[in-house]
Scaffold this motif. Sequence first.
Motif, PDB file in Angstrom:
ATOM      1  N   SER A 170      -3.812  -0.973  -4.806  1.00 31.46           N
ATOM      2  CA  SER A 170      -3.483  -1.594  -3.515  1.00 31.46           C
ATOM      3  C   SER A 170      -4.368  -2.803  -3.242  1.00 31.46           C
ATOM      4  CB  SER A 170      -3.637  -0.594  -2.365  1.00 31.46           C
ATOM      5  OG  SER A 170      -2.642   0.398  -2.455  1.00 31.46           O
ATOM      6  N   ARG A 221      -9.154  -0.698   0.878  1.00 30.99           N
ATOM      7  CA  ARG A 221      -8.873  -0.086  -0.428  1.00 30.99           C
ATOM      8  C   ARG A 221      -9.879  -0.494  -1.506  1.00 30.99           C
ATOM      9  NH1 ARG A 221      -6.187   4.320   0.650  1.00 30.99           N
ATOM     10  NH2 ARG A 221      -4.035   3.982   1.261  1.00 30.99           N
ATOM     11  N   ASP A 257       0.826  -1.212   0.000  1.00 39.65           N
ATOM     12  CA  ASP A 257       0.000   0.000   0.000  1.00 39.65           C
ATOM     13  C   ASP A 257       0.863   1.267   0.000  1.00 39.65           C
ATOM     14  OD1 ASP A 257      -2.515   1.242   0.009  1.00 39.65           O
ATOM     15  OD2 ASP A 257      -2.514   1.450   2.192  1.00 39.65           O
ATOM     16  N   GLU A 289     -12.725   2.017  -2.338  1.00 32.38           N
ATOM     17  CA  GLU A 289     -12.403   3.334  -2.886  1.00 32.38           C
ATOM     18  C   GLU A 289     -12.663   3.362  -4.392  1.00 32.38           C
ATOM     19  OE1 GLU A 289      -8.382   4.257  -1.887  1.00 32.38           O
ATOM     20  OE2 GLU A 289      -8.784   4.298   0.256  1.00 32.38           O
ATOM     21  N   LEU A 326      -7.585   4.177  -6.041  1.00 27.22           N
ATOM     22  CA  LEU A 326      -7.198   2.844  -5.581  1.00 27.22           C
ATOM     23  C   LEU A 326      -5.701   2.611  -5.616  1.00 27.22           C
ATOM     24  CD1 LEU A 326      -8.588   0.329  -4.567  1.00 27.22           C
ATOM     25  CD2 LEU A 326      -8.768  -0.466  -6.900  1.00 27.22           C
TER      26      LEU A 326
END
Length: 177
Positions: free
Chosen positions: A151, A140, A81, A143, A148
């Motif tokens: 991730s 994630r 991430d 989103e 994004l």
Amino acid sequence: GHTAMIRRRYKVVWFAGALLVGLWFLLFVLSSGREPTAHGRTLSQWLEALDNPNAVTNVQTITALRKMGGKAAVRLVPMLDASDSPLTLRLVNLARKQGLVQIRFVPAPVRQRRAERAFEIMGDQAIAAAPALVSLLIRRGTEPAEYLGDSANRAANALSTLGHGALPFLRPALCSQ
């Protein structure tokens, strides 16, 4: 007058930069102390070896990563991430321009790639990271695609390398969007 003010401003900026580099270095030293090791090398050093693969290095790296197991796997999740803010990139560029302290900075895409490769190598030896990977996937995965940064995809791919042992941890992800 004016030149004295510019000189003072320059000193303040230089001091702030030196202070930031010092704090960054201290943080690096403190965080590297807790890093898992195998065969006398840290996780970071083994991950770095993934960048230029050759047959001998590969066997050693695979053995080391599998030996470190869960301790290493848990530390790999935040790397999937990883992101660098524009400010961080600017500070690193500034810090690299000075010749006093050598700056060792690994850009986010490199950290992400190393973590992905490490999960592939570790397979079910990385099962300890399953809860954190599921958490990253859920966090994630909700989103919008443009934020994004893949991730969630990286977390899903890492989960797929863990084998059947990861299935019980996937239950919370099944309830999520």
